[in-house]
Write a protein that holds these residues in place. Structure first.
Motif, short mmCIF file in Angstrom:
data_model
loop_
_atom_site.label_atom_id
_atom_site.label_comp_id
_atom_site.label_asym_id
_atom_site.label_seq_id
_atom_site.Cartn_x
_atom_site.Cartn_y
_atom_site.Cartn_z
N ASP A 73 26.28 61.41 49.60
CA ASP A 73 27.10 60.91 50.71
C ASP A 73 26.37 59.83 51.50
N LEU A 77 27.98 56.18 51.92
CA LEU A 77 28.27 55.61 53.22
C LEU A 77 27.73 54.18 53.33
N GLU A 81 30.14 50.78 53.52
CA GLU A 81 30.02 49.87 54.66
C GLU A 81 29.84 48.42 54.20
N LYS A 318 28.72 58.97 62.70
CA LYS A 318 29.47 58.28 61.64
C LYS A 318 29.55 59.15 60.38
N PHE A 319 28.46 59.81 60.05
CA PHE A 319 28.42 60.67 58.86
C PHE A 319 29.40 61.83 59.02
N THR A 322 32.99 60.68 58.80
CA THR A 322 33.37 60.28 57.44
C THR A 322 33.53 61.46 56.50
N TYR A 335 20.76 56.42 52.90
CA TYR A 335 21.47 55.29 53.51
C TYR A 335 20.52 54.10 53.66
#
Length: 408
Positions: A73, A77, A81, A318-319, A322, A335
């Motif tokens: 994940d 992410l 983006e 944000k994580f 999402t 990330y």
């Protein structure tokens, strides 16, 4: 077991083109430009958008699949983006990215199969693997093919000690972590008699070895050293043997899926020694698995506390928004690993591994986890270590050693 393969493509991605080319050695890789990468670097037709693959490997099945999914994940992410913003400007062209995600099952042999598949599928870089025991054998295959590899979580010293120019990691290694843990156990927790258990993996045994060296150097006495496997959940025999030595502290080198039952069973046997582990145990899952018996567990994790990372609070929000869940452990590092890799491509003006690899080696990037620069081995410079304990069903910070100052 069949390898579970997940290919996740951002909704904004409209075109797909393969890139990269398998080469027998890193030096040869520079001589032959992969087709799609060459298009991205050279320009192609006006208005073209090129899509290239970045590989991700972690255990997506088995007893630490929750950590593997967390890693996946984090990669997703970052890629989403970049793609949602229209792609990255590389060599005067727009480049979008596709994540090619594979399940290595936390198994070294499976990991080498996955690594070769990535080479064959012409990924331009790899984020992974999660475990040291899978990262190390896979790294030889990536090195031979000249494909940059950034591990977000493999901490074994041996990974970057091999001399492969393609190998990097974005968190502190076990030599750094083990030293902090060993010294903390003796100097801060007052442990004089110490028992050590490890799961015999490259990570677990390596961290336990470094912990033992540091604890002894600090004046601690290791009264028992035992080992198990990374699949075992019954520790009663080992703990019964340890109980007779009356240790002040038990150190476990391994992951949360084993540390949780070990902690529970130690309590049931009336062992009052503190239980300590490394980053593989510093997860929400350990608290979930061990329940009330997780109370008092002491663990470390490379890096600053997640909510104190330079971009941590924004990333965590944000994580969760999402994916509908909290970060387990390594997602912020995954990330950042993607962002660092893409930044190196931008600086090189190319997605070709041989062309952006030199830029990756000298990168200076401010990520959500902090500043990222690599030493000559590919290890992150000035990596922090944070010591935590479980109190009231939550992880609380005890001490931060090294690294940049936490965010305010």
């Amino acid at each position: 077991m069949t390898i579970a393969r997940y290919t996740l493509i951002a909704a904004a991605v409209l075109g797909l083109a393969a890139c990269g080319k398998q080469e027998p050695a890193q030096s040869d890789a520079a001589a032959s430009a992969p087709a799609a990468s060459a298009t991205a670097a050279a320009g192609g037709a006006s208005g073209d958008t090129v899509t290239v693959k970045i590989g991700h490997a972690a255990p997506l099945t088995g007893n630490i699949a929750h950590l593997g999914k967390d890693n996946e994940d984090g990669v997703k992410l970052a890629i989403d983006e970049i793609n949602a913003a229209g792609g990255a400007d590389i060599g005067g062209k727009k480049v979008k990215f596709e994540m090619d995600s594979e399940d290595d099952q936390a198994d070294p042999k499976t990991a080498t199969t996955v690594a070769q598949r990535f080479v064959d599928e012409k990924v331009v870089g790899v984020i992974g693997h999660l475990n040291s025991g899978t990262t190390i054998p896979a790294s030889k295959i990536y090195s031979d093919a000249g494909i940059p590899q950034i591990s977000p979580s493999a901490t074994a010293v041996a990974y970057t000690a091999q001399g492969f120019k393609t190998a990097f990691r974005v968190m502190a290694n076990d030599a750094q972590q083990g030293k902090v843990l060993g010294e903390y156990a003796v100097q801060k927790l007052g442990a004089k008699k110490i028992a050590i258990v490890d799961d015999r993996t490259a990570y677990g045994q390596g961290l336990a070895d470094e912990f033992e060296k540091a604890a002894k150097a600090a004046g601690g006495d290791v009264v028992k050293r035992e080992f198990t496997t990374n699949q075992e959940t019954d520790f009663n025999a080992i703990l019964t043997s340890i109980k007779g030595t009356k240790p002040d502290l038990i150190f476990y080198g391994g992951m949360d899926a084993q540390a949780a039952p070990l902690k529970k069973q130690a309590h049931k046997l009336g062992i009052t020694a503190k239980v300590m582990g490394g980053d593989g145990t510093q997860t929400p899952e350990l608290i979930k698995l061990a329940g009330d018996d997780s109370e008092g567990m002491v663990s470390s994790s490379p890096g600053q506390p997640k909510d104190q990372l330079p971009g941590g609070k924004e990333f965590l929000d944000k994580f969760k928004k999402t994916f509908g869940q909290e970060v387990q452990l390594y997602a912020p590092y995954c990330y950042d690993a993607v962002k660092v890799m893409v930044e190196a491509m931008k600086k090189a003006g190319s997605t070709e591994p041989a062309k952006y690899l030199p830029e990756l080696a000298k990168i200076d990037y401010q990520g959500v986890t902090g500043p990222i620069t690599f030493d000559e081995k590919g290890d992150i410079k000035n990596g922090a270590i944070t010591i935590y304990t479980v109190k009231g069903g939550k992880w609380e910070v005890l001490e931060i050693v090294g690294g940049a100052a936490p965010a305010k």
